[in-house]
Scaffold this active site. Sequence first.
Site: not given
Length: 424
Positions: A149, A193, A195, A223-225, A248, A271, A295, A322-324, A351, A404
């Site tokens: 990642y 992947k 980000k 993954d451009p969120n 993604e 996600n 998740d 998915h993860s954080n 992550h 956060r």
Amino acid sequence: MNRDVRITAIRITPVAFRDGPLLNAAGIHEPWALRAIVEVETSDGRVGLAETYGDAPMLAVLEQAREHVLGLSPFALNTMEERLKAAIRPAPGAVEYTLAPGSHAAKNAAKAISAFEVAMLDLQGQAIGAPIVDLLGGAVRPQVAYSAYLFFKYAEHHGKPYAPDPWGEGLSPQQIVAQARRMVDRYGFQSIKLKGGVFEPRHEIDCIRALREAFPKMPLRLDPNANWSLATSKRAAEELDELLEYYEDPCPGLEGMGELARHTRLPLATNMVVTSFEDFRRNVELRGAQVILSDHHYWGGLRATQQLARMCALWGLGMSMHSNSHLGISLMAMTHVAAAIPNLSYACDTHYPWQDEDLVRGGRIAFEQGAVRVPAAPGLGVELDRAALARLHEQYLACGIRNRDDLRQMQKYDPAFTGVSPRF
Ligand code: GKR
Ligand code: MG
């Protein structure tokens, strides 16, 4: 286990661990990431573990759940779920999705259920001498593959001197390739992947091209969120079509993803727009995302993740994870459930390589050829290193971060940064 065994104590310990200056659509990671460690103790002296979000709103939700879980048998998962669904209501006007899922208030009940379910399954496994994966129907694979990642990143955090991490700066295509090389060499990952949603799409596509050249056979994802508009996402798809295994969350919204799906051959993964079974139904109608990133932390636990996997199988959708930022207890829970899902079609996100600390006994969990071996030990298969737990809790007390906030952190570098999305 005697059927009279009951849950007699619950301990919730917030912890903070070092995190890198990783860039994303919302801004940049702060120097400390937060998690909560949940310990559920029974009348026969066992302790079940779980790890979840550690933001202040999540700690409040876990506190709210406590009285509804105390006194239950560790096998009473259905009662625990019913009680928490009834007791924990989404905050009014709750945000459906944020990059900091601890403040993902619409999912409060699901997040609490997930944490207590994992700890109770750990207790059940310990009691019968079987790993959690056996309680989920047994392993369909001996190890679970994870992907490398990658993040765009600065070399150092802003402000008072934080020790620079060993990953260095990651901004140019060459630096991103070097980051990938380091991840693949160290952990053996077999897919990558990136980000995105940080820089102009042109630059991010150039990075993907550089990765393709450096790793000709490696499956790639970007993954451009949801930080690209629909128009930008369509344009980028023309180039990315031949480069990615999936695309993604490039643009916002279920409708946006549905529209984009009609303009690209690429499978769309998410996600962000499918985070509940209501979203799932709507996504099927719109034929939007074809890969659902589960998740367990916010889908309501390991059994809910299996239910999601069955829905994906029914509708012919792909499934990944998915993860954080997280520690080893979460990695183990992810590994047990992923091992029990026959239709897990892609390597899972994690992550974990970005962290250098952990609080499980025996030190950090190892990857072999990019995969984590499914433990055979009873329950989760990990125990707490109490000295490490105390150290990470001290870090929590000292670090001053309680929610956060990647936007506020980015504004320290660039006061004009708004975080408005989609930006490109
Ligand atoms: O840790 O910066 C991050 C990620 O962007 C995370 O917040 C996302 O939730 O990893 C996530 C994703 O795949 O969207
Ligand atoms: Mg994502």
